[in-house]
Motif scaffolding. Structure first.
Motif, PDB file in Angstrom:
ATOM      1  N   ASN A 182       0.798  -1.226   0.000  1.00  0.00           N
ATOM      2  CA  ASN A 182       0.000   0.000   0.000  1.00  0.00           C
ATOM      3  C   ASN A 182       0.831   1.277   0.000  1.00  0.00           C
ATOM      4  OD1 ASN A 182      -3.055  -0.841   0.479  1.00  0.00           O
ATOM      5  ND2 ASN A 182      -1.795  -2.233   1.700  1.00  0.00           N
ATOM      6  N   GLY A 183       2.138   1.127  -0.179  1.00  0.00           N
ATOM      7  CA  GLY A 183       3.003   2.312  -0.263  1.00  0.00           C
ATOM      8  C   GLY A 183       2.956   3.198   0.969  1.00  0.00           C
ATOM      9  N   VAL A 184       2.933   2.585   2.149  1.00  0.00           N
ATOM     10  CA  VAL A 184       2.777   3.335   3.396  1.00  0.00           C
ATOM     11  C   VAL A 184       4.093   3.995   3.804  1.00  0.00           C
ATOM     12  CG1 VAL A 184       2.316   3.100   5.871  1.00  0.00           C
ATOM     13  CG2 VAL A 184       0.897   1.888   4.207  1.00  0.00           C
ATOM     14  N   GLU A 185       3.992   5.234   4.241  1.00  0.00           N
ATOM     15  CA  GLU A 185       5.120   5.944   4.845  1.00  0.00           C
ATOM     16  C   GLU A 185       4.735   6.364   6.257  1.00  0.00           C
ATOM     17  OE1 GLU A 185       6.807   9.036   2.520  1.00  0.00           O
ATOM     18  OE2 GLU A 185       6.821   7.868   0.667  1.00  0.00           O
ATOM     19  N   HIS A 186       5.752   6.584   7.088  1.00  0.00           N
ATOM     20  CA  HIS A 186       5.494   7.029   8.450  1.00  0.00           C
ATOM     21  C   HIS A 186       4.805   8.386   8.461  1.00  0.00           C
ATOM     22  CE1 HIS A 186       7.418   3.951  10.828  1.00  0.00           C
ATOM     23  NE2 HIS A 186       8.587   4.115  10.253  1.00  0.00           N
TER      24      HIS A 186
END
Length: 362
Positions: free
Chosen positions: A36-40
């Protein structure tokens, strides 16, 4: 061998969802983040967390929601702000409220508000319980369902009467919705219909959902923004909330979709328990996917039986045990989740039979 190690070796586990090891949980989170291309986030700013907050708000029918590191912080903050808004520092709570039972008098010692017990500790609220209070209330905190009495709910009609009553007397109605997902299923109503009429609501991201921790507080946008500022002032401004949000978001829809199945399995379990009168059930009929089971043995004896069943038969019946009201008795909470949902019927019945036989041999 520790209890945790013993439980991991059991093939028949009754409470909750299957426990994932840290390695399993983190691997699942990593795969979901990659997909899901998650970043902090940075102190709560980021697409993942803000979209999840908006999703929770939509589901509950509120303008906004904000992440909080714990439900304990979220609830007392919401109730304190509600009391400030109305210039009244008195909050009505059920005698079994989490705030009374599990939060070490935080509301009192930290000067958040004053609280009084309303109603009978052994049954859900009726509107008469609140109507009997002559004081000018700043807020009312209502837990749905009531965990300490086996997941019981006020009737749908009584819930509406309570909402109307609190609104008429000008108090803020806050929901302790740690198990709102389960309560909505018990009522057979959409989440927003259950939450309608509440001024704010807290929901848990780990209990029924199975996340790592964390909570959401929902309400009007202005109320939520003020609460978020107080979370920061109280030390809740962690730099990355993403681990908690990912752990909840990656399984959130699946868990909510399974609630009707969990409730159905609870009815099956309740019926199967009827064959063992030595194990008493509360409530008399399930109102959510949880029960309290009362035993005619002491907590110490119950723990001995649990260990013996685990070692000899690979059966894990319960986690925590509490003393009963009467001497030599005990009780435990049983949350019905993936473990019991996946268990074959005959395996469930056999395990109950072994447990009941062990209880009878005192």
């Amino acid at each position: 061998m520790t209890d945790q190690e013993l439980q991991r070796r059991c093939h028949t586990v009754f409470p909750g969802h299957r426990a994932r090891s840290p390695a399993e949980m983190y691997a699942a989170m990593a795969a979901w983040c990659e997909a899901n291309g998650v970043e902090h986030d940075m102190y709560g700013a980021g697409s993942l967390i803000q979209e999840f907050e908006a999703k929770i708000a939509r589901l509950l029918g509120f303008e906004a929601a904000v992440f909080c590191i714990s439900g304990t912080m979220a609830q007392v903050t919401a109730l304190r702000l509600a009391c400030q808004d109305r210039g009244r520092d008195l909050v009505a709570l059920h005698p079994t409220s989490h705030i009374f039972v599990h939060e070490r008098s935080n509301y009192q010692l930290l000067g958040h508000f004053k609280a009084l017990q309303a109603g009978d500790r052994h049954r859900p609220w009726q509107v008469a319980d609140l109507a009997a209070i002559p004081d000018r209330l700043g807020a009312v905190g209502m837990e749905l369902p009531l965990r300490e009495i086996g997941g019981q709910l006020s009737s749908w009609e009584e819930l509406h009467a309570i909402k109307d009553h609190v609104r008429a007397r000008g108090a803020h109605l806050h929901m302790d919705g740690a198990r709102l997902w389960e309560a909505a299923c018990g009522y057979g109503k959409p989440l927003h219909e259950v939450a309608s009429g509440f001024d704010s609501a807290y929901v848990s991201l780990y209990k029924g959902v199975g996340g790592l921790g964390g909570a959401m507080l929902a309400g009007s946008r202005e109320f939520v923004e003020r609460a978020a500022e107080w979370f920061r002032r109280q030390g809740g401004n962690v730099i990355h909330r993403s681990p908690y949000v990912v752990a909840a978001a990656m399984q959130f829809d699946e868990r909510l979709a399974a609630m009707p199945d969990y409730l159905g399995r609870t009815h099956f379990l309740h019926e199967a328990l009827g064959a063992h009168p030595g194990i008493r059930r509360n409530p008399a009929a399930p109102q959510a996917n949880m029960l309290h089971l009362h035993l005619s043995v002491s907590p110490e004896r119950a723990l001995e039986i649990r260990r013996a069943l685990a070692e000899r038969h690979g059966i894990w019946m319960f986690n925590r045990i509490a003393s009963g009201v009467l001497p030599g008795t005990s009780s435990f909470e049983l949350y019905v989740g993936d473990n019991l949902l996946a268990m074959p019927d005959e395996q469930l019945r056999t395990a109950l039979g072994l447990f009941a036989d062990a209880l009878a041999r005192q």
